[in-house]
Motif scaffolding. Sequence first.
Motif, PDB file in Angstrom:
ATOM      1  N   ASP A   1       0.859  -1.186   0.000  1.00 26.85           N
ATOM      2  CA  ASP A   1       0.000   0.000   0.000  1.00 26.85           C
ATOM      3  C   ASP A   1       0.898   1.240   0.000  1.00 26.85           C
ATOM      4  O   ASP A   1       1.644   1.479   0.955  1.00 26.85           O
ATOM      5  CB  ASP A   1      -0.908  -0.015   1.229  1.00 26.85           C
ATOM      6  CG  ASP A   1      -1.903   1.125   1.243  1.00 26.85           C
ATOM      7  OD1 ASP A   1      -2.267   1.604   0.149  1.00 26.85           O
ATOM      8  OD2 ASP A   1      -2.323   1.542   2.332  1.00 26.85           O
ATOM      9  N   ILE A   2       0.816   2.029  -1.067  1.00 27.58           N
ATOM     10  CA  ILE A   2       1.674   3.192  -1.259  1.00 27.58           C
ATOM     11  C   ILE A   2       1.013   4.425  -0.659  1.00 27.58           C
ATOM     12  O   ILE A   2      -0.052   4.846  -1.101  1.00 27.58           O
ATOM     13  CB  ILE A   2       1.946   3.438  -2.761  1.00 27.58           C
ATOM     14  CG1 ILE A   2       2.518   2.183  -3.423  1.00 27.58           C
ATOM     15  CG2 ILE A   2       2.848   4.652  -2.958  1.00 27.58           C
ATOM     16  CD1 ILE A   2       3.900   1.808  -2.974  1.00 27.58           C
TER      17      ILE A   2
ATOM     18  N   ASP B   1       9.121   7.325  -0.130  1.00 22.48           N
ATOM     19  CA  ASP B   1       9.207   8.601  -0.829  1.00 22.48           C
ATOM     20  C   ASP B   1       8.911   8.336  -2.295  1.00 22.48           C
ATOM     21  O   ASP B   1       9.767   7.853  -3.033  1.00 22.48           O
ATOM     22  CB  ASP B   1      10.588   9.229  -0.667  1.00 22.48           C
ATOM     23  CG  ASP B   1      10.711  10.580  -1.354  1.00 22.48           C
ATOM     24  OD1 ASP B   1       9.726  11.030  -1.981  1.00 22.48           O
ATOM     25  OD2 ASP B   1      11.794  11.192  -1.267  1.00 22.48           O
ATOM     26  N   VAL B   2       7.689   8.645  -2.730  1.00 21.87           N
ATOM     27  CA  VAL B   2       7.283   8.314  -4.098  1.00 21.87           C
ATOM     28  C   VAL B   2       8.036   9.146  -5.135  1.00 21.87           C
ATOM     29  O   VAL B   2       8.022   8.808  -6.326  1.00 21.87           O
ATOM     30  CB  VAL B   2       5.763   8.506  -4.294  1.00 21.87           C
ATOM     31  CG1 VAL B   2       4.991   7.571  -3.388  1.00 21.87           C
ATOM     32  CG2 VAL B   2       5.338   9.962  -4.075  1.00 21.87           C
ATOM     33  N   HIS B   3       8.715  10.199  -4.710  1.00 17.60           N
ATOM     34  CA  HIS B   3       9.460  11.041  -5.644  1.00 17.60           C
ATOM     35  C   HIS B   3      10.919  10.622  -5.781  1.00 17.60           C
ATOM     36  O   HIS B   3      11.680  11.240  -6.512  1.00 17.60           O
ATOM     37  CB  HIS B   3       9.362  12.508  -5.228  1.00 17.60           C
ATOM     38  CG  HIS B   3       7.958  13.033  -5.294  1.00 17.60           C
ATOM     39  ND1 HIS B   3       7.245  13.082  -6.463  1.00 17.60           N
ATOM     40  CD2 HIS B   3       7.132  13.505  -4.329  1.00 17.60           C
ATOM     41  CE1 HIS B   3       6.040  13.583  -6.223  1.00 17.60           C
ATOM     42  NE2 HIS B   3       5.945  13.828  -4.945  1.00 17.60           N
TER      43      HIS B   3
ATOM     44  N   GLU C   1      -1.519  12.423  -6.342  1.00 21.76           N
ATOM     45  CA  GLU C   1      -1.944  13.769  -6.727  1.00 21.76           C
ATOM     46  C   GLU C   1      -1.850  14.756  -5.567  1.00 21.76           C
ATOM     47  O   GLU C   1      -1.796  15.970  -5.774  1.00 21.76           O
ATOM     48  CB  GLU C   1      -3.373  13.752  -7.305  1.00 21.76           C
ATOM     49  CG  GLU C   1      -4.484  13.591  -6.293  1.00 21.76           C
ATOM     50  CD  GLU C   1      -4.765  12.139  -5.915  1.00 21.76           C
ATOM     51  OE1 GLU C   1      -5.840  11.879  -5.363  1.00 21.76           O
ATOM     52  OE2 GLU C   1      -3.900  11.271  -6.181  1.00 21.76           O
ATOM     53  N   SER C   2      -1.818  14.233  -4.348  1.00 24.10           N
ATOM     54  CA  SER C   2      -1.713  15.098  -3.172  1.00 24.10           C
ATOM     55  C   SER C   2      -0.270  15.360  -2.764  1.00 24.10           C
ATOM     56  O   SER C   2      -0.014  16.268  -1.975  1.00 24.10           O
ATOM     57  CB  SER C   2      -2.455  14.463  -1.990  1.00 24.10           C
ATOM     58  OG  SER C   2      -3.825  14.285  -2.291  1.00 24.10           O
ATOM     59  N   ALA C   3       0.657  14.566  -3.287  1.00 19.92           N
ATOM     60  CA  ALA C   3       2.066  14.707  -2.909  1.00 19.92           C
ATOM     61  C   ALA C   3       2.913  15.302  -4.024  1.00 19.92           C
ATOM     62  O   ALA C   3       4.111  15.522  -3.824  1.00 19.92           O
ATOM     63  CB  ALA C   3       2.634  13.342  -2.525  1.00 19.92           C
ATOM     64  N   SER C   4       2.315  15.576  -5.184  1.00 20.22           N
ATOM     65  CA  SER C   4       3.076  16.021  -6.352  1.00 20.22           C
ATOM     66  C   SER C   4       2.817  17.499  -6.650  1.00 20.22           C
ATOM     67  O   SER C   4       1.668  17.942  -6.593  1.00 20.22           O
ATOM     68  CB  SER C   4       2.706  15.185  -7.581  1.00 20.22           C
ATOM     69  OG  SER C   4       2.964  13.819  -7.355  1.00 20.22           O
TER      70      SER C   4
ATOM     71  N   LEU D   1       4.422   7.757 -10.513  1.00 15.53           N
ATOM     72  CA  LEU D   1       3.858   6.496 -10.992  1.00 15.53           C
ATOM     73  C   LEU D   1       4.948   5.558 -11.499  1.00 15.53           C
ATOM     74  O   LEU D   1       4.915   4.347 -11.254  1.00 15.53           O
ATOM     75  CB  LEU D   1       2.854   6.763 -12.113  1.00 15.53           C
ATOM     76  CG  LEU D   1       1.409   7.059 -11.721  1.00 15.53           C
ATOM     77  CD1 LEU D   1       0.609   7.485 -12.946  1.00 15.53           C
ATOM     78  CD2 LEU D   1       0.763   5.845 -11.056  1.00 15.53           C
ATOM     79  N   GLY D   2       5.920   6.122 -12.214  1.00 15.30           N
ATOM     80  CA  GLY D   2       7.036   5.318 -12.688  1.00 15.30           C
ATOM     81  C   GLY D   2       7.923   4.826 -11.566  1.00 15.30           C
ATOM     82  O   GLY D   2       8.382   3.677 -11.574  1.00 15.30           O
ATOM     83  N   ASN D   3       8.148   5.682 -10.567  1.00 16.19           N
ATOM     84  CA  ASN D   3       8.991   5.301  -9.425  1.00 16.19           C
ATOM     85  C   ASN D   3       8.392   4.125  -8.665  1.00 16.19           C
ATOM     86  O   ASN D   3       9.086   3.145  -8.361  1.00 16.19           O
ATOM     87  CB  ASN D   3       9.171   6.492  -8.481  1.00 16.19           C
ATOM     88  CG  ASN D   3      10.026   7.598  -9.073  1.00 16.19           C
ATOM     89  OD1 ASN D   3      10.807   7.370  -9.999  1.00 16.19           O
ATOM     90  ND2 ASN D   3       9.888   8.797  -8.544  1.00 16.19           N
TER      91      ASN D   3
END
Length: 268
Positions: free
Chosen positions: A67-68, A145-147, A172-175, A185-187
């Motif tokens: 769960d991301i 860290d999704v980034h 969308e809330s973290a970007s 999404l790619g990460n």
Amino acid sequence: MEEKGAENGVPNMAAIWQGFDPVAYLQNEYTPPQADFERKDSHVSWRLGCLHRAFTEGDVSGELLVDIGSGPTLYQVMSGCEAFNKVLLTDFLEVHRQELRAWLQDEGGCSMDWTPYLQHVCKPSAWTEKAARLRQVIMDIVPIDVHSPQPLALDVLPSAGADCLLSCYCLESASPDLAAFTRALGNIGRLLRPGGHLLLIGTLGMSYYNGVPGLKIPTIPVNEAQVCASLKESGYTLIRLEVYTWPQDTSVLIDDSSGEFFVKAIKE
């Protein structure tokens, strides 16, 4: 210039989220009147229904569900805990991970009673067994860290990757912009095995979020076409896209969204 602005925007978003209060968020978002189980057309019933169908159709299952950006919530993995042997919860904020640990330890320190959600996703008489199963399969609660090109620590996942990724209202809330959303999404896709599934829930047309008093968070107002294009660019094949539109008699006070989306996709 656009790339540099995006790079500056990611740390700015991280700094904004440091002021987030999970207790206020849970009270505002996940209890009545915002969370209304009596209405069949409520967004809570819709999102739980989307997840239940996805996890019971038979093709989304395996050893490991990740769960991301779990936040301080558990509703999103309640149906999935039956389809996977292990569930990994992740979040950028330590306060969110602390809230999840409090529920997992079951010692009375959790701020939220998830009983109504457990009762909604299974027979009312079976909710205690559902809670026990969820506690059994949660293997860990870790930072993410999704980034980052490597969102999780190297030793967290098996080398083959996860069988399924789930993410609700995170990217969308973290970007800071659409390009960062697509890169995220790619990460996270690097964590997923080829042929594995992505289940994604998010908001449509939302430019800000007032989830807690005194904190206005800027978000990316994506539409369906942008979500589909970002998925394709990031190496996913779309299986299904569902859209929820706010009922006309619903008063949405915490954001300016037009609705929500659910995506079921597969990694190419």
